[in-house]
Structures are given as C-alpha cells and as structure tokens.
Write an enzyme that holds these catalytic residues in place. Structure first.
Site, PDB file in Angstrom:
ATOM      1  N   HIS A 125       0.819  -1.226   0.000  1.00 17.07           N
ATOM      2  CA  HIS A 125       0.000   0.000   0.000  1.00 17.07           C
ATOM      3  C   HIS A 125       0.850   1.271   0.000  1.00 17.07           C
ATOM      4  O   HIS A 125       0.340   2.337   0.325  1.00 17.07           O
ATOM      5  CB  HIS A 125      -0.954  -0.006   1.204  1.00 17.07           C
ATOM      6  CG  HIS A 125      -2.031  -1.048   1.101  1.00 17.07           C
ATOM      7  ND1 HIS A 125      -2.882  -1.388   2.130  1.00 17.07           N
ATOM      8  CD2 HIS A 125      -2.403  -1.839   0.057  1.00 17.07           C
ATOM      9  CE1 HIS A 125      -3.728  -2.325   1.731  1.00 17.07           C
ATOM     10  NE2 HIS A 125      -3.449  -2.635   0.483  1.00 17.07           N
ATOM     11  N   CYS A 133       4.503  12.900  -7.602  1.00 13.39           N
ATOM     12  CA  CYS A 133       4.097  14.071  -8.379  1.00 13.39           C
ATOM     13  C   CYS A 133       2.895  13.740  -9.272  1.00 13.39           C
ATOM     14  O   CYS A 133       2.893  12.725  -9.977  1.00 13.39           O
ATOM     15  CB  CYS A 133       5.274  14.551  -9.222  1.00 13.39           C
ATOM     16  SG  CYS A 133       4.852  16.003 -10.195  1.00 13.39           S
ATOM     17  N   PRO A 221      -4.624 -11.586  18.116  1.00 14.36           N
ATOM     18  CA  PRO A 221      -5.354 -11.828  19.375  1.00 14.36           C
ATOM     19  C   PRO A 221      -6.786 -12.302  19.139  1.00 14.36           C
ATOM     20  O   PRO A 221      -7.440 -12.758  20.068  1.00 14.36           O
ATOM     21  CB  PRO A 221      -5.369 -10.469  20.079  1.00 14.36           C
ATOM     22  CG  PRO A 221      -4.657  -9.509  19.211  1.00 14.36           C
ATOM     23  CD  PRO A 221      -4.279 -10.172  17.929  1.00 14.36           C
TER      24      PRO A 221
HETATM   25  P1  OAD Z   1      -7.266  -3.898  10.338  1.00 11.67           P
HETATM   26  O1  OAD Z   1      -7.342  -2.674  11.158  1.00 11.67           O
HETATM   27  O2  OAD Z   1      -8.394  -4.212   9.415  1.00 11.67           O
HETATM   28  O3  OAD Z   1      -7.083  -5.152  11.303  1.00 11.67           O
HETATM   29  C1  OAD Z   1      -6.176  -5.154  12.363  1.00 11.67           C
HETATM   30  C2  OAD Z   1      -6.003  -6.583  12.833  1.00 11.67           C
HETATM   31  O4  OAD Z   1      -4.917  -6.594  13.763  1.00 11.67           O
HETATM   32  C3  OAD Z   1      -7.224  -7.167  13.566  1.00 11.67           C
HETATM   33  O5  OAD Z   1      -7.476  -8.470  13.065  1.00 11.67           O
HETATM   34  C4  OAD Z   1      -6.762  -7.234  15.021  1.00 11.67           C
HETATM   35  O6  OAD Z   1      -7.364  -8.288  15.761  1.00 11.67           O
HETATM   36  C5  OAD Z   1      -5.270  -7.444  14.842  1.00 11.67           C
HETATM   37  N1  OAD Z   1      -4.449  -7.063  16.008  1.00 11.67           N
HETATM   38  C6  OAD Z   1      -4.697  -6.125  16.945  1.00 11.67           C
HETATM   39  N2  OAD Z   1      -3.687  -6.049  17.833  1.00 11.67           N
HETATM   40  C7  OAD Z   1      -2.767  -6.968  17.447  1.00 11.67           C
HETATM   41  C8  OAD Z   1      -1.498  -7.365  17.968  1.00 11.67           C
HETATM   42  N3  OAD Z   1      -0.961  -6.814  19.059  1.00 11.67           N
HETATM   43  N4  OAD Z   1      -0.821  -8.360  17.293  1.00 11.67           N
HETATM   44  C9  OAD Z   1      -1.353  -8.947  16.193  1.00 11.67           C
HETATM   45  N5  OAD Z   1      -2.545  -8.594  15.662  1.00 11.67           N
HETATM   46  C10 OAD Z   1      -3.247  -7.626  16.272  1.00 11.67           C
HETATM   47  O7  OAD Z   1      -5.870  -3.839   9.567  1.00 11.67           O
HETATM   48  P2  OAD Z   1      -5.451  -4.344   8.132  1.00 11.67           P
HETATM   49  O8  OAD Z   1      -6.080  -5.668   7.808  1.00 11.67           O
HETATM   50  O9  OAD Z   1      -3.987  -4.251   8.047  1.00 11.67           O
HETATM   51  O10 OAD Z   1      -5.655   0.080   3.479  1.00 11.67           O
HETATM   52  O11 OAD Z   1      -6.120  -3.244   7.211  1.00 11.67           O
HETATM   53  C11 OAD Z   1      -5.980  -3.396   5.845  1.00 11.67           C
HETATM   54  C12 OAD Z   1      -6.079  -2.117   5.129  1.00 11.67           C
HETATM   55  O12 OAD Z   1      -7.259  -1.404   5.503  1.00 11.67           O
HETATM   56  C13 OAD Z   1      -4.986  -1.104   5.445  1.00 11.67           C
HETATM   57  O13 OAD Z   1      -3.768  -1.374   4.818  1.00 11.67           O
HETATM   58  C14 OAD Z   1      -5.588   0.143   4.925  1.00 11.67           C
HETATM   59  C15 OAD Z   1      -6.950   0.003   5.555  1.00 11.67           C
HETATM   60  O14 OAD Z   1      -7.925   0.709   5.012  1.00 11.67           O
HETATM   61  C16 OAD Z   1      -5.664   1.208   2.748  1.00 11.67           C
HETATM   62  O15 OAD Z   1      -5.607   2.315   3.259  1.00 11.67           O
HETATM   63  C17 OAD Z   1      -5.765   1.005   1.277  1.00 11.67           C
END
Ligand code: OAD
Length: 250
Positions: A125, A133, A221
């Site tokens: 991402h 630019c 978790p």
């Molecule tokens: P999310 O915010 O959707 O999910 C976060 C995950 O991390 C959840 O499953 C939590 O349970 C887990 N979590 C929380 N604390 C944790 C810890 N200490 N150790 C391990 N896991 C933990 O995040 P993403 O799936 O990364 O995209 O989100 C994907 C995309 O959505 C991002 O890259 C962004 C966002 O919109 C764009 O902006 C295009």
C-alpha cells in the site's frame, strides 16, 4: 489448531523452514501505539474529523478534495513521527537472516519494519513518508512533519503531489503484488500477522500459499477468516508471540 504460545513442535517447524513469507497488517504496529483500521485486540481505531477511513483514504476524495486527503495523511504522519518499532518488528528483522529466502509483505505504510532493520520488504500500500508528483509521476521522500506546505511540491518539476500510498479505488503499485504472490507460492511457511484479512488482494496471499502447499501460521489476538484454513492460529499479540520463535525455552 489454536495455540496461546509457541511450543517446541512449532519452534522445530520454524527451525526447519527454508522459504518463509510473512504478511503483516495494522496489528503488527498496534503495540507501538499505532491505531488499527477495524479494531480487534483492544486497539484504538483511526478517526479523523468524524469521517470513515474508506472515505478519507479514497481516490474519489483525492479527486474532489486533495487538501483534505493531505490533512488526513499529515495527521497520521504527526502521530507516527514519534512512534518506534516494537518487539514484533524487531523479531521479524532478525528472522530475515535465518532462512534461505525470506519475504516480508506488508499492508502497512508506517515504515516501522524498515526502522526495525528489515530489508526485503514489499509494501503493498505504499509508504506514508513518500509523495508522488501528479504531473511527472516522480516519487520523492517527504519527511517534514508537519508538512511545510500542502501539497508538497515535486523536486523534479515543481508540480503538486499526492501521498505515495494506495487509496481505496486504486490498483496496487505495478509488480509489487506479483512479487508477493510469487513469494507466497514458493514459501514452505507463511505467516499472517495482524491483518483483519478483509482487504483484497492482500487477503488472497495466504490462500495462494496454502494452495501451493505452505503451512499457514496466523498470529492475532482474535480469530479471522484466515483462522478457518490456517494450520495454526497463535491467539495473542505479535510483540509477545514472535520473539518466542527465537527463544530457546518453551
Ligand atoms: P485492520 O485494522 O483491518 O485489522 C487489524 C487486525 O490486527 C485485527 O485483526 C486485530 O485483531 C489485529 N491485532 C490487533 N492487535 C494486534 C497485535 N498486538 N498483534 C497482532 N494482531 C493484532 O488492519 P489491516 O487488515 O492491516 O488500506 O487493514 C488493511 C487495510 O485497511 C490497510 O492497509 C488500509 C486500511 O484501510 C488502505 O488504506 C488502502
């Protein structure tokens, strides 16, 4: 199988692996104090001026209100500027040296893997500390925080820029996903650490790995859609679980 910690059997699977690929999401940075997007594991969730992330981080908003998009990213940069990598980022940097091949694929734009010393990183991402630019497409580092001006101007042609990140409604950077897919298809061990696994195409990588015969280990978790087909779900925080793979005691 669901485990609460790394046991001897799991450590010997890890020690015997040759080609390892890892997909990280927002959860890997949670213990550094970075909010997540959808919560889980007691994390804070990003909010800005009452708008939802899918609206703020969108190609549509960039076209209609680029200033607001920059303000949202400047707000995030301000928060990230004082944040350090945690034990999970540091463990992953150490894993890189151990295997015949090791690829770290991340959805995160926060640069914390690099700050911890990881080198072979595929940023699906983009990166929040870069701008691109809108006129000549040059990408350049933009580390000022807060930004001196919005939008930052291109070093090459002086044109206006945008954050060099992927917004909802946009394609991933050319070639990066293909390399991530190749590493997933080649891996004998594939880790999924802290994405909620709802944002595609990244969420498809563990499926590619599984179909190509890799063992899938999830660290989160909370259970996710990945848990249904992961060989092992380690239910816990990445910063507590990942260092256990390197420790000699169970
Ligand atoms: P999310 O915010 O959707 O999910 C976060 C995950 O991390 C959840 O499953 C939590 O349970 C887990 N979590 C929380 N604390 C944790 C810890 N200490 N150790 C391990 N896991 C933990 O995040 P993403 O799936 O990364 O995209 O989100 C994907 C995309 O959505 C991002 O890259 C962004 C966002 O919109 C764009 O902006 C295009």
């Amino acid at each position: 199988m669901i485990l609460a910690r790394v046991d001897d059997q799991l450590r010997s699977i890890f020690d015997g692996a040759r080609r390892v690929a890892v997909l990280t999401g927002a959860g890997v940075s949670a213990e550094s104090g970075v909010p997540t997007f959808r919560g889980g594991g007691d994390t804070e969730v990003w909010t800005f001026r009452g708008k939802h992330i899918t609206e703020l981080s969108s190609a549509e908003l960039l076209a209609t209100d680029p200033k607001l998009v920059w303000e949202w990213f400047d707000y995030r940069r301000g928060m990230l500027a004082s944040i350090e990598p945690n034990a999970a980022h540091h463990a992953l940097a150490r894993w890189e040296e151990r295997f015949e091949s090791f690829t770290l694929v991340t959805q995160n734009i926060d640069d914390l893997h690099r700050a911890a010393g990881s080198q072979n990183i595929l940023e699906l991402h983009g990166n929040i500390w870069r701008a691109r630019c809108l006129r000549c497409a040059s990408a350049f580092e933009a580390r000022d925080c807060p930004l001196e001006q919005i939008p930052p101007l291109c070093f090459v042609c002086g044109g206006p820029s945008r954050p060099d990140v992927v917004l909802f409604g946009e394609m991933l950077p050319e070639g990066v996903f293909e390399r991530a897919e190749q590493s997933a298809a080649r891996a004998d061990l594939f880790f999924v650490i802290g994405p909620s696994a709802v944002v595609y195409p990244a969420a498809g990588l563990p499926i590619v790995a599984k179909q190509s015969g890799a063992r899938i280990i999830e660290v989160n978790p909370e259970q996710t859609d990945i848990s249904m087909f992961a060989d092992i779900t380690l239910l816990g925080k990445a910063g507590e679980i990942l260092p256990q793979f390197l420790s000699t005691r169970g």
